[in-house]
Design a protein around this motif. Structure first.
Motif, short mmCIF file in Angstrom:
data_model
loop_
_atom_site.label_atom_id
_atom_site.label_comp_id
_atom_site.label_asym_id
_atom_site.label_seq_id
_atom_site.Cartn_x
_atom_site.Cartn_y
_atom_site.Cartn_z
N ILE A 45 26.30 8.06 33.72
CA ILE A 45 25.43 8.03 32.54
C ILE A 45 26.02 8.99 31.51
O ILE A 45 26.14 10.19 31.76
CB ILE A 45 23.99 8.44 32.88
N VAL A 46 26.39 8.46 30.35
CA VAL A 46 27.14 9.22 29.35
C VAL A 46 26.34 9.28 28.05
O VAL A 46 25.85 8.26 27.56
CB VAL A 46 28.51 8.57 29.10
N TYR A 47 26.22 10.50 27.50
CA TYR A 47 25.48 10.70 26.26
C TYR A 47 26.39 11.12 25.10
O TYR A 47 25.89 11.54 24.05
CB TYR A 47 24.40 11.78 26.46
N ASP A 48 27.70 10.99 25.26
CA ASP A 48 28.63 11.50 24.24
C ASP A 48 28.38 10.90 22.86
O ASP A 48 28.50 11.59 21.84
CB ASP A 48 30.07 11.20 24.66
N ASN A 49 28.05 9.61 22.80
CA ASN A 49 27.87 8.94 21.51
C ASN A 49 26.40 8.70 21.17
O ASN A 49 26.09 7.97 20.21
CB ASN A 49 28.60 7.59 21.52
N ALA A 50 25.49 9.30 21.95
CA ALA A 50 24.07 9.04 21.75
C ALA A 50 23.61 9.55 20.39
O ALA A 50 24.13 10.52 19.85
CB ALA A 50 23.26 9.72 22.86
N GLY A 51 22.60 8.88 19.85
CA GLY A 51 22.03 9.30 18.58
C GLY A 51 21.96 8.17 17.58
O GLY A 51 21.98 6.98 17.94
N GLN A 84 25.11 5.50 27.28
CA GLN A 84 26.05 4.51 27.80
C GLN A 84 26.14 4.66 29.31
O GLN A 84 26.03 5.77 29.84
CB GLN A 84 27.43 4.68 27.18
N VAL A 85 26.35 3.55 29.99
CA VAL A 85 26.64 3.56 31.42
C VAL A 85 28.10 3.19 31.57
O VAL A 85 28.50 2.06 31.27
CB VAL A 85 25.74 2.57 32.19
N SER A 391 33.80 -0.21 27.81
CA SER A 391 32.85 0.82 27.39
C SER A 391 31.55 0.75 28.18
O SER A 391 30.64 1.55 27.94
CB SER A 391 32.55 0.70 25.89
N GLY A 392 31.44 -0.19 29.10
CA GLY A 392 30.29 -0.27 29.97
C GLY A 392 29.06 -0.85 29.28
O GLY A 392 29.16 -1.65 28.36
N LEU A 393 27.90 -0.40 29.74
CA LEU A 393 26.63 -0.86 29.19
C LEU A 393 26.14 0.14 28.14
O LEU A 393 26.13 1.35 28.39
CB LEU A 393 25.59 -0.98 30.30
#
Length: 545
Positions: A45-51, A84-85, A391-393
């Motif tokens: 579970i990736v939050y790098d691009n969240a927002g 992102q997953v 890039s996954g989900l």
């Protein structure tokens, strides 16, 4: 990682269908691996691009306006990327890509296949009961099979794809459907059942009240299986099936060689819609019902919308961009999805396109700014789930205001101004709506009721007042921005506030939470002067106060 070796355990029997033998297996001729490391699942579970994510609008893409135009109006659809997953990766299968997603209740079921030669795949189960905090609850890998589509129903994941039958001494067909038990969001590998059918690769799967419907590609079939044991019920041959959609008792299949066939429950053809588009070889293409129409992903031509009764073409929704450096073969519409009046097009290397269904025509809005090549899209409720290749989900929130919020704000005028919102000293302004801002700068008094995103900073200047009711999101994790409340400024919050950056409370500043249900999610820090005040009750998601 727990490994279940199934090569020596194949137990099979033969069920005779109307034209050939269908082999049913209790176990497939390939290995299935269960991911047992919780750390691996959590790190996916990736939050790098969240927002806040922007939309490059059709007017900008066509050259009729500039994205840097200061007079550009605030855009509709205040979207945010929740998380992102990351696509699974293991030794020998480092380039798996997200290919399909099925949404049922609190879970997303994601299929992965490989872009390389050979066969390799995976399936994730993701708990999205709290979409702001998704969790992978279970993952399995297939070492000798692509997983192209999945469907969950009543405790089972039905997965379809292709595997290398040449590695099997007993199975002659490449296309398969698997019935995998699931309990509490976790796979159970002790009792998997498989069925195999003709066709180069199984491409899609849907369920009816008593059967599983599976399509297979080149020289394949539409075939129905019993939910009990995957024994064959019925079948119909087609040259090259890519997708299936069901609307009540009506079945539609996309045959890349001819177009769309409308079938009854016995697979009798009731209508043919001839389509001459080039659907590509072995490429993902989908169809979806939209009221009396059917929407078809037609590769480089975009999405075609047809009347289901007459078969007439209503319109084409084109692909808006042709990005530099992207192989033209990857600038194609792979999949389409509808959510109320929103039409979403997964356009491969040309991104995820959002349009509005106006009833008699479709209005192009623009391209959602996401990373990766968009292979598939699904949408449910307030969320969009984009399967974006390597890039996954990607999980996107639409941020639609609730009906109750819209009703409470009904007497306030709708905002229709510029994307840089400035409230001058002495002004007292109030607006409702759902908009994307570039920046917000308040020197007077401002009330915003609805859903709002801001790409850059929000400034509440000396002695100014800003009240929000609904949803307000600022910045993104890789481009952090702040909310600054200056001397004697007041920031009133009622609803959901998310800041991908800092909340800065300078001397004499006040943040006041109205009611008892407000939620604050701050990814940066709370920088509070000694004379600043925090008033009210709220849920501090990350314990920053």
């Amino acid at each position: 990682m727990k490994k279940v070796s199934l090569t020596a355990l194949a137990v099979f029997f033969f069920a005779v269908s109307c034209s050939d033998e269908t082999t049913i297996y209790s176990d497939p001729q390939s290995d299935v691996l269960l991911e047992s490391s919780q750390a691996v699942l959590e790190s996916s579970i990736v939050y790098d691009n969240a927002g806040v994510i922007d939309i490059t609008e059709e007017a900008t893409l066509s050259g009729r306006s500039s994205k840097n135009d200061e007079d550009q109006l605030a855009g509709d659809y205040p979207l945010t990327l929740v998380a992102q997953v990351a696509a699974p990766s293991r030794s020998g299968a480092e380039n798996l890509t997200a290919a399909h997603v099925d949404l049922v209740d609190d879970y997303a079921y994601v299929a992965y296949n490989t872009v390389e030669d050979g066969y390799s795949g995976a399936i994730d189960i993701i708990n999205v009961s709290d979409p702001t905090n998704p969790r992978i609850t279970s993952r399995i890998y297939y070492t000798n099979a692509d997983i192209n589509s999945v469907k969950y129903e009543n405790g089972y994941v039905y997965a379809v794809g292709g595997f290398d039958s040449e590695k099997s001494a007993t199975i002659d067909f490449n296309s398969f459907v698997g019935k995998i038990p699931v309990s509490g969001g976790r796979f159970d590998l002790s009792n998997i059942t498989y069925g195999f059918q003709e066709g180069f690769n199984a491409t899609d799967v849907k369920t009816t009240s008593n059967s599983i419907l599976v399509t297979s590609g080149k020289d394949g079939f539409l075939k129905s299986y019993s939910k009990n044991d995957l024994s064959a019920i019925n079948e119909a041959p087609f040259a090259d099936l890519r997708s299936i959609a069901i609307n009540g008792s009506t079945i539609a299949v996309l045959n890349a060689a001819e177009g769309v066939s409308i079938l009854d429950s016995n697979f009798n053809t009731t209508k043919e819609i001839s389509i001459s588009s080039d659907f590509g070889d072995f490429s993902k293409r989908t169809i979806d019902f939209s009221g009396e129409n059917i929407v078809v992903a037609e590769g480089s031509r975009g999405a075609g919308i047809y009347n289901m009764s007459t078969g007439n073409l209503i319109e084409y929704v084109p692909i808006l961009i042709n990005p530099e450096g992207v192989d033209p073969a990857n600038v194609v519409t792979n999949a389409v999805a509808k959510n109320e009046n929103v039409l979403l097009m997964a356009n491969g290397g040309a991104g995820l396109c959002l349009s509005e269904d106006q009833g008699d025509n479709t209005d192009l809005v623009g391209i959602i700014e996401l990373s990766g090549s968009t292979n598939f899209v699904a949408s449910k409720g307030d969320y969009i789930f984009a399967a974006s290749g390597k890039s996954g989900l990607q999980i996107i929130k639409l941020n639609r205001p609730s009906d109750s919020l819209e009703a409470s704000c009904a007497d306030i005028p709708v905002y229709s101004g510029q994307r840089n919102l400035n409230v001058n000293e002495g002004e007292n302004l109030a607006y409702r709506g759902s908009k994307r801002f570039n920046s917000v700068n308040v020197s007077g008094e401002l009330l915003l009721c609805g859903s709002w995103t801001v790409s850059n900073d929000t400034n509440i200047n000396d002695n100014a007042s800003f009240s929000m009711n609904g949803t307000y999101v600022v910045g993104r994790n890789n481009k952090r921005k702040d909310i600054k409340v200056n001397e004697n400024g007041i920031f009133r919050v009622e609803g959901n506030l998310t800041i991908y950056g800092d909340l800065v409370l300078n001397d004499g500043a006040t943040i006041e939470f109205l009611g008892s249900d407000s939620v604050v999610n701050i990814f940066g820090e709370v920088k509070k002067a000694s004379t600043a005040e925090v008033i009210g009750t709220f849920d501090d998601v990350r314990n920053k106060f």
